[in-house]
Design a protein around this motif. Structure first.
Motif, PDB file in Angstrom:
ATOM      1  N   LYS A  67       0.824  -1.224   0.000  1.00  0.00           N
ATOM      2  CA  LYS A  67       0.000   0.000   0.000  1.00  0.00           C
ATOM      3  C   LYS A  67       0.849   1.261   0.000  1.00  0.00           C
ATOM      4  CE  LYS A  67      -2.426  -0.724   3.635  1.00  0.00           C
ATOM      5  NZ  LYS A  67      -3.484  -0.574   4.617  1.00  0.00           N
ATOM      6  N   SER A  68       2.121   1.142   0.387  1.00  0.00           N
ATOM      7  CA  SER A  68       2.981   2.320   0.410  1.00  0.00           C
ATOM      8  C   SER A  68       3.555   2.679  -0.966  1.00  0.00           C
ATOM      9  CB  SER A  68       4.127   2.123   1.407  1.00  0.00           C
ATOM     10  OG  SER A  68       4.968   1.076   0.961  1.00  0.00           O
ATOM     11  N   LEU A  69       3.318   1.849  -1.967  1.00  0.00           N
ATOM     12  CA  LEU A  69       3.790   2.166  -3.316  1.00  0.00           C
ATOM     13  C   LEU A  69       3.049   3.403  -3.840  1.00  0.00           C
ATOM     14  CD1 LEU A  69       3.935  -1.420  -4.874  1.00  0.00           C
ATOM     15  CD2 LEU A  69       5.872   0.018  -4.212  1.00  0.00           C
ATOM     16  N   PRO A  70       3.748   4.317  -4.500  1.00  0.00           N
ATOM     17  CA  PRO A  70       3.099   5.539  -4.978  1.00  0.00           C
ATOM     18  C   PRO A  70       2.012   5.295  -6.021  1.00  0.00           C
ATOM     19  CG  PRO A  70       5.369   5.420  -5.761  1.00  0.00           C
ATOM     20  CD  PRO A  70       5.173   4.283  -4.808  1.00  0.00           C
ATOM     21  N   LYS A  73      -3.414   4.292  -5.171  1.00  0.00           N
ATOM     22  CA  LYS A  73      -4.103   5.576  -4.933  1.00  0.00           C
ATOM     23  C   LYS A  73      -4.445   5.737  -3.454  1.00  0.00           C
ATOM     24  CE  LYS A  73      -7.932   8.340  -6.692  1.00  0.00           C
ATOM     25  NZ  LYS A  73      -7.168   9.494  -7.131  1.00  0.00           N
ATOM     26  N   SER A  74      -3.947   6.797  -2.868  1.00  0.00           N
ATOM     27  CA  SER A  74      -4.232   7.152  -1.469  1.00  0.00           C
ATOM     28  C   SER A  74      -3.938   6.013  -0.495  1.00  0.00           C
ATOM     29  CB  SER A  74      -5.687   7.606  -1.315  1.00  0.00           C
ATOM     30  OG  SER A  74      -5.977   8.676  -2.174  1.00  0.00           O
ATOM     31  N   GLN A  75      -2.991   5.174  -0.838  1.00  0.00           N
ATOM     32  CA  GLN A  75      -2.604   4.012  -0.025  1.00  0.00           C
ATOM     33  C   GLN A  75      -3.795   3.087   0.272  1.00  0.00           C
ATOM     34  OE1 GLN A  75      -0.384   5.456   3.405  1.00  0.00           O
ATOM     35  NE2 GLN A  75       1.474   5.289   2.193  1.00  0.00           N
ATOM     36  N   ARG A  76      -4.723   3.030  -0.681  1.00  0.00           N
ATOM     37  CA  ARG A  76      -5.909   2.175  -0.474  1.00  0.00           C
ATOM     38  C   ARG A  76      -5.667   0.797  -1.063  1.00  0.00           C
ATOM     39  NH1 ARG A  76     -11.272   5.857  -0.730  1.00  0.00           N
ATOM     40  NH2 ARG A  76     -10.516   7.434   0.702  1.00  0.00           N
ATOM     41  N   LEU A  98      -7.566  -9.483  -2.098  1.00  0.00           N
ATOM     42  CA  LEU A  98      -6.932  -8.171  -2.102  1.00  0.00           C
ATOM     43  C   LEU A  98      -7.777  -7.251  -2.958  1.00  0.00           C
ATOM     44  CD1 LEU A  98      -3.337  -7.076  -2.571  1.00  0.00           C
ATOM     45  CD2 LEU A  98      -4.947  -6.442  -4.350  1.00  0.00           C
ATOM     46  N   VAL A  99      -7.961  -6.029  -2.491  1.00  0.00           N
ATOM     47  CA  VAL A  99      -8.602  -4.981  -3.275  1.00  0.00           C
ATOM     48  C   VAL A  99      -7.700  -3.762  -3.179  1.00  0.00           C
ATOM     49  CG1 VAL A  99     -10.631  -3.491  -3.556  1.00  0.00           C
ATOM     50  CG2 VAL A  99     -10.913  -5.841  -2.737  1.00  0.00           C
ATOM     51  N   SER A 100      -7.296  -3.229  -4.324  1.00  0.00           N
ATOM     52  CA  SER A 100      -6.492  -2.006  -4.324  1.00  0.00           C
ATOM     53  C   SER A 100      -7.034  -1.063  -5.382  1.00  0.00           C
ATOM     54  CB  SER A 100      -5.006  -2.311  -4.561  1.00  0.00           C
ATOM     55  OG  SER A 100      -4.790  -2.901  -5.825  1.00  0.00           O
ATOM     56  N   TYR A 101      -6.696   0.210  -5.209  1.00  0.00           N
ATOM     57  CA  TYR A 101      -7.193   1.258  -6.088  1.00  0.00           C
ATOM     58  C   TYR A 101      -6.004   1.957  -6.741  1.00  0.00           C
ATOM     59  CZ  TYR A 101     -11.420   0.349  -3.481  1.00  0.00           C
ATOM     60  OH  TYR A 101     -12.494  -0.280  -2.917  1.00  0.00           O
ATOM     61  N   HIS A 102      -6.162   2.276  -8.026  1.00  0.00           N
ATOM     62  CA  HIS A 102      -5.089   2.888  -8.806  1.00  0.00           C
ATOM     63  C   HIS A 102      -5.688   3.994  -9.661  1.00  0.00           C
ATOM     64  CE1 HIS A 102      -2.596  -0.484  -7.540  1.00  0.00           C
ATOM     65  NE2 HIS A 102      -3.722  -1.154  -7.661  1.00  0.00           N
ATOM     66  N   GLU A 103      -4.880   5.018  -9.910  1.00  0.00           N
ATOM     67  CA  GLU A 103      -5.350   6.187 -10.661  1.00  0.00           C
ATOM     68  C   GLU A 103      -5.836   5.821 -12.068  1.00  0.00           C
ATOM     69  OE1 GLU A 103      -6.569   9.888 -10.988  1.00  0.00           O
ATOM     70  OE2 GLU A 103      -5.449   9.302  -9.208  1.00  0.00           O
ATOM     71  N   ASP A 104      -5.130   4.878 -12.699  1.00  0.00           N
ATOM     72  CA  ASP A 104      -5.469   4.505 -14.067  1.00  0.00           C
ATOM     73  C   ASP A 104      -4.721   3.221 -14.432  1.00  0.00           C
ATOM     74  OD1 ASP A 104      -2.813   5.375 -14.461  1.00  0.00           O
ATOM     75  OD2 ASP A 104      -3.470   7.338 -15.173  1.00  0.00           O
ATOM     76  N   ARG A 105      -4.834   2.814 -15.693  1.00  0.00           N
ATOM     77  CA  ARG A 105      -4.180   1.579 -16.142  1.00  0.00           C
ATOM     78  C   ARG A 105      -2.658   1.664 -16.038  1.00  0.00           C
ATOM     79  NH1 ARG A 105      -7.739  -0.748 -21.166  1.00  0.00           N
ATOM     80  NH2 ARG A 105      -9.758  -0.364 -20.199  1.00  0.00           N
ATOM     81  N   THR A 106      -2.132   2.838 -16.272  1.00  0.00           N
ATOM     82  CA  THR A 106      -0.683   3.026 -16.173  1.00  0.00           C
ATOM     83  C   THR A 106      -0.222   2.788 -14.740  1.00  0.00           C
ATOM     84  OG1 THR A 106      -0.734   4.606 -17.989  1.00  0.00           O
ATOM     85  CG2 THR A 106       1.198   4.660 -16.551  1.00  0.00           C
ATOM     86  N   ALA A 107      -0.957   3.308 -13.790  1.00  0.00           N
ATOM     87  CA  ALA A 107      -0.600   3.117 -12.374  1.00  0.00           C
ATOM     88  C   ALA A 107      -0.708   1.642 -11.983  1.00  0.00           C
ATOM     89  CB  ALA A 107      -1.484   3.976 -11.478  1.00  0.00           C
ATOM     90  N   LEU A 108      -1.710   0.941 -12.502  1.00  0.00           N
ATOM     91  CA  LEU A 108      -1.818  -0.490 -12.214  1.00  0.00           C
ATOM     92  C   LEU A 108      -0.643  -1.245 -12.825  1.00  0.00           C
ATOM     93  CD1 LEU A 108      -3.267  -2.953 -11.035  1.00  0.00           C
ATOM     94  CD2 LEU A 108      -4.579  -3.074 -13.163  1.00  0.00           C
TER      95      LEU A 108
END
Length: 149
Positions: A67-70, A73-76, A98-108
């Motif tokens: 979750k600490s990876l930039p 998104k928002s460490q979620r 696991l559920v995580s949130y990312h700004e977009d496909r590039t961030a994923l």
């Protein structure tokens, strides 16, 4: 009449006739926000039957460090288990999620390619894996407010 594509719409908001960016207006911000959709990443994990609880607990602990990876998104990033689904057959033997949130496909993609993700998965899951399911989707703009973004 066809509506302009995302790139054309955004480009028209970037530069005025003088070649300089126009001042930000509510309309421009709305156009930019229309195309920003948070990406939700879901993974279900199933360990082999011979894998002990110590290994699973260390896996959970290590996954939480991601979750600490930039690019998260928002460490979620939330990981949990074992599954409490009843009847147990409905979870198809998957024990953790696991559920995580990312700004977009590039961030994923950045998340997936990170050395930390590689270290955690290759050390704490892949050697003990029976199965894995991954499901990613982009949220609708209206749902993002429910998620607190």
């Amino acid at each position: 009449m066809n509506s302009p594509c995302k790139e054309e719409m955004l480009e028209s908001t970037r530069f005025g006739s003088n070649g300089k960016p126009p001042p930000r207006t509510d309309a421009i911000l709305k156009i930019e926000l229309i195309f920003k959709m948070v990406l939700v990443h879901i993974v279900l994990f199933k360990f082999r039957a011979d894998v002990g609880d110590e290994v699973k607990q260390e896996f959970l602990s290590q996954v939480k460090t991601l979750k600490s990876l930039p690019c998260v998104k928002s460490q979620r990033l939330v990981v949990g288990g074992p599954s409490i689904t009843t009847p147990v057959e409905k979870s198809k033997g998957f024990q953790y999620a696991l559920v995580s949130y990312h700004e977009d496909r590039t961030a994923l993609a950045e998340y997936q390619a990170s050395s930390e993700h590689e270290r955690v998965t290759s050390t704490y899951f892949i050697p003990y894996k029976e199965d894995l399911v991954r499901f990613d989707f982009e949220t609708d703009q209206t749902d993002e407010t429910l998620l607190g973004f």
